[in-house]
Design a protein around this motif. Structure first.
Motif, short mmCIF file in Angstrom:
data_model
loop_
_atom_site.label_atom_id
_atom_site.label_comp_id
_atom_site.label_asym_id
_atom_site.label_seq_id
_atom_site.Cartn_x
_atom_site.Cartn_y
_atom_site.Cartn_z
N TYR A 10 1.03 -1.10 -0.24
CA TYR A 10 -0.09 -0.12 0.17
C TYR A 10 0.32 1.34 0.51
CZ TYR A 10 -3.90 -3.24 1.36
OH TYR A 10 -4.47 -4.15 1.50
N ASN A 11 0.35 1.86 -0.77
CA ASN A 11 1.32 3.42 -0.61
C ASN A 11 0.33 3.80 0.92
OD1 ASN A 11 -1.49 4.25 -1.09
ND2 ASN A 11 -0.42 4.69 -3.36
N MET A 12 0.95 5.50 0.80
CA MET A 12 0.44 6.47 2.08
C MET A 12 -1.54 6.37 2.33
SD MET A 12 3.46 6.99 4.60
CE MET A 12 3.17 8.65 5.29
N SER A 60 -2.57 -10.31 8.19
CA SER A 60 -2.25 -9.62 8.86
C SER A 60 -0.78 -8.86 9.11
CB SER A 60 -2.21 -9.79 11.07
OG SER A 60 -3.39 -10.28 11.57
N LEU A 61 -0.31 -9.17 8.28
CA LEU A 61 1.63 -7.67 7.74
C LEU A 61 0.28 -7.30 6.84
CD1 LEU A 61 4.19 -7.95 8.37
CD2 LEU A 61 4.38 -9.99 6.24
N ILE A 62 0.93 -6.23 6.81
CA ILE A 62 0.65 -4.20 5.86
C ILE A 62 2.15 -3.86 5.84
CG2 ILE A 62 -0.55 -2.27 5.51
CD1 ILE A 62 -1.97 -3.71 8.04
N ILE A 63 2.03 -4.32 4.46
CA ILE A 63 3.17 -3.09 3.08
C ILE A 63 3.29 -1.96 3.37
CG2 ILE A 63 4.94 -3.79 2.13
CD1 ILE A 63 5.55 -5.76 4.81
N MET A 76 7.52 -1.35 12.38
CA MET A 76 9.24 -1.87 11.92
C MET A 76 9.20 -0.57 11.01
SD MET A 76 8.74 -5.61 13.32
CE MET A 76 10.10 -5.49 14.34
N LEU A 77 10.56 0.04 11.34
CA LEU A 77 11.27 0.24 11.23
C LEU A 77 13.00 0.01 10.26
CD1 LEU A 77 10.46 4.25 12.36
CD2 LEU A 77 9.29 2.90 10.02
N PRO A 78 13.05 0.45 8.85
CA PRO A 78 14.69 -0.36 9.15
C PRO A 78 15.77 0.63 9.49
CG PRO A 78 13.63 0.71 6.80
CD PRO A 78 12.36 0.58 7.45
N LYS A 79 15.06 2.06 9.54
CA LYS A 79 16.67 2.78 10.27
C LYS A 79 15.19 3.44 10.80
CE LYS A 79 16.60 6.58 6.16
NZ LYS A 79 17.37 7.08 5.41
N ARG A 80 16.14 4.44 12.23
CA ARG A 80 15.04 5.90 13.56
C ARG A 80 14.29 6.93 11.93
NH1 ARG A 80 14.82 5.91 18.19
NH2 ARG A 80 13.26 8.37 19.27
N VAL A 110 3.20 -3.38 10.67
CA VAL A 110 3.08 -2.44 9.53
C VAL A 110 4.96 -2.52 9.56
CG1 VAL A 110 3.39 -0.19 8.60
CG2 VAL A 110 0.47 -1.34 10.06
N MET A 111 5.13 -2.40 8.28
CA MET A 111 6.61 -3.10 7.42
C MET A 111 6.45 -2.09 6.28
SD MET A 111 7.83 -6.80 8.26
CE MET A 111 7.26 -7.16 10.10
N THR A 112 7.68 -2.20 6.20
CA THR A 112 7.97 -1.36 4.60
C THR A 112 9.16 -2.85 3.55
OG1 THR A 112 10.18 -0.31 5.30
CG2 THR A 112 8.33 1.01 5.21
N PRO A 113 8.98 -2.13 2.53
CA PRO A 113 9.80 -3.32 1.63
C PRO A 113 11.34 -3.46 2.43
CG PRO A 113 8.49 -1.99 -0.04
CD PRO A 113 8.37 -1.41 1.35
#
Length: 234
Positions: free
Chosen positions: A7-9, A122-125, A157-161, A195-198
């Motif tokens: 999904y996008n923002m 339940s996993l949202i990208i 969950m973020l790959p960087k802060r 919620v995660m990013t690629p």
């Protein structure tokens, strides 16, 4: 091979993302999950509870009454356990509660939870998770646009802060932000949606699929991002 919608923002579906079979498509191992969760909760205990025995309680040096002639049981100290203010028998003392679990079991538990989240949708990208300014209202609007029900617990969950994302979320009781390197079974199970990013997904696949360390995965993602930017400019 499992896949999920990206999904996008604005909450719109933009593409399908294929996920690693060995990370997001395994059969959950409930026995390992139980053992890892138990160990993680036990390791949170400080073990500071402490009581005093009769030798540690102050006072009580004087014999309370004479040995014979009173008709009562003989007593040598008022700090014996049967007296009020006396010592405690077999009370708790400070000790460690640490319970060690093998690394392979911890990683299997993580894969089990992630696979269960994918199976239950339940996993949202989200293609990107960033905010120009820290604002709680904007974060609430974003969460409403995503396919996570209102009032449900959401873990981002973020790959960087990202300070703006952290500040925008900290006043939302049902949402929490953490770095992907802090991933653990208890937090994944506590929240209804993840919620995660690629990039976060890629980090998890490198660590829990290919067996890289956290530092190696972070460096590899950075190299891949640089290579992608170079190819797009060319």
């Amino acid at each position: 091979m499992p896949s999920t919608t990206v999904y996008n923002m604005a909450g719109e579906a933009v593409e399908q993302l294929e996920l690693s079979e060995q990370v997001f498509g395994v059969t959950p191992n409930m026995a390992v999950l139980h053992q890892v969760v138990t160990a993680q909760l036990v390791n949170r205990r400080q073990g500071n509870a402490s009581t005093k025995t009769r030798s540690e309680v102050s006072g009580g040096n004087k014999k309370p009454y004479r040995q014979k002639g009173t008709g009562r049981a003989r007593q040598g100290s008022t700090r014996a356990p049967q007296f009020r203010g006396g010592g405690t028998v077999f009370g708790p003392k400070p000790h460690p509660y640490h319970h060690d679990v093998p690394k392979k079991m911890r990683r299997l538990a993580i894969r089990s939870v992630l696979s269960d989240k994918v199976a239950n949708q339940s996993l949202i990208i989200v293609n990107k998770l960033e905010m120009e300014t820290p604002r709680t209202k904007d974060m609430l609007e974003l969460l409403k646009k995503l396919p996570s029900s209102e009032g449900k617990k959401v873990l981002m969950m973020l790959p960087k802060r990202d300070e703006n994302v952290v500040l925008s979320t900290r006043n939302i009781p049902s949402a929490k932000v953490q770095h992907v390197s802090s991933i653990n079974v208890v937090e994944l199970l506590k929240h209804d949606y993840i919620v995660m990013t690629p990039k976060t997904v890629r980090w998890i696949e490198l660590v829990f699929g290919e067996g890289l360390s956290a530092e190696e995965a972070t460096l590899k993602i950075g190299d891949e991002a640089t290579a992608a930017e170079t190819s797009s400019e060319a």
